[in-house]
Scaffold this motif. Structure first.
Motif, short mmCIF file in Angstrom:
data_model
loop_
_atom_site.label_atom_id
_atom_site.label_comp_id
_atom_site.label_asym_id
_atom_site.label_seq_id
_atom_site.Cartn_x
_atom_site.Cartn_y
_atom_site.Cartn_z
N ALA A 7 36.92 10.87 3.27
CA ALA A 7 36.16 10.67 4.50
C ALA A 7 37.13 10.55 5.67
O ALA A 7 38.22 9.98 5.54
CB ALA A 7 35.28 9.43 4.41
N ARG B 284 30.11 9.52 2.21
CA ARG B 284 30.30 10.74 3.00
C ARG B 284 30.36 11.98 2.09
O ARG B 284 29.76 13.00 2.39
CB ARG B 284 31.59 10.63 3.80
CG ARG B 284 31.66 9.44 4.73
CD ARG B 284 30.96 9.68 6.06
NE ARG B 284 31.10 8.51 6.91
CZ ARG B 284 32.14 8.27 7.70
NH1 ARG B 284 33.13 9.16 7.75
NH2 ARG B 284 32.20 7.17 8.44
N ARG C 119 26.91 12.32 0.29
CA ARG C 119 25.79 12.34 1.25
C ARG C 119 24.63 11.45 0.81
O ARG C 119 23.47 11.87 0.71
CB ARG C 119 25.31 13.77 1.47
CG ARG C 119 26.39 14.70 2.00
CD ARG C 119 25.88 16.11 2.18
NE ARG C 119 26.95 17.01 2.62
CZ ARG C 119 27.36 17.14 3.89
NH1 ARG C 119 26.78 16.43 4.85
NH2 ARG C 119 28.33 17.99 4.19
#
Length: 286
Positions: free
Chosen positions: A130, A189, A192
């Protein structure tokens, strides 16, 4: 005709790529960080440590176990996987090797019995990444690393980290763990999905330590990671420019120097504590 452009005289700030392990090593001891990641040729190290061998065996067995369909994740299969991955490096003798091999088989089998093996696993030693920073509008870090296990529970993700150390972790340990917090951010991240819960699963005791992070607590871990990453990069840049390595990366002598793998190359570490034996950090068995 001359093409118009914009030049505000400000160079974009390059992102710093870090892993939780690198951050932790720098926080503990900048000299160890330099010796681990920067010094060439690589400094002399100790031989293998039994607790590291034990941890690797258990992690490998658990990875393979949770890669199977849930119906095949039995206590018997778990124990057999320990035997398949077993290594004896760092142990005192054959008697100790046999005792810990049996203990590790019992730990993983008991884990399956107590906690079940029907987890909805979406990542095993999954590489997550991320781009983050204390200022969301201007990220400064690429945080990445390999999480032991990522489960999906309802609509959310949970980061699971296996432990085999001498002390059973508490919930406060899970909450303070920067590595787990950064894995939660990166897992959310990468996959998702929301991720705020992190867990430490201590196989020798069966303890599960839990932390439920908030946006604020995750942001605080990111801010601390940013401070450490910036300090380490600044020191690295100055070293490249010819700075004094011992001043830029000072040793932080502590009791942990007794089992540091770089002890043979660090006079300060050797003075800080007597050398531990390669098996001294093993969790006691009964």
């Amino acid at each position: 005709m001359e093409q118009l452009g914009f030049d505000f005289g400000v160079e974009p700030r390059p992102l710093i790529k870090v892993t939780p392990a690198r951050l932790s090593i720098y926080d503990d001891c900048p000299r160890r960080y330099r010796m681990t990641y920067l010094d060439r040729p690589a400094p002399m190290r100790t031989g293998p440590w039994a607790h590291n061998t034990l941890g690797a065996v258990v992690h490998n067995a658990m990875r393979e176990l949770f890669g199977l369909p849930s119906g095949e994740r039995t206590p018997e299969r778990a124990a057999k996987l320990v035997s398949r991955h077993w290594r004896g490096a760092g142990f005192a003798d054959a008697v100790q090797v046999a005792r810990y091999a049996e203990a590790a088989r019992r730990w993983v089998a008991d884990y399956v019995e107590e906690h079940g093996a029907d987890a909805d696993v979406v990542g095993l030693e999954r590489w997550v990444s991320a781009t983050v920073g204390s200022d969301p509008a201007s990220p400064s870090l690429i945080v990445e690393g390999r999480a032991d296990r990522i489960d999906r529970r309802d609509a959310e993700l949970v980061v699971v980290d296996y432990k085999t150390g001498r002390r059973a972790p508490e919930d406060s340990d899970a909450r303070r763990s920067q590595a787990l917090a950064l894995y939660a951010v990166a897992a959310g991240r990468t996959l998702r999905a929301p991720c705020s819960r992190v867990e430490l699963h201590h196989l020798p005791s069966g303890t599960v330590a839990v932390a439920e992070h908030t946006d604020e607590s995750l942001s605080e871990h990111v801010r601390r990671a940013e401070e450490t990453a910036t300090a380490s990069r600044t020191a690295t840049d100055r070293l490249t420019e010819g700075g004094d390595p011992d001043q830029l990366f000072p040793a932080r002598p502590a009791p942990r120097c007794a089992w540091c793998e770089l002890r043979p190359s660090c006079p300060d570490g050797r003075q800080a504590a007597p050398a531990a034996r390669p098996w001294d950090l093993l969790v006691p068995t009964t």
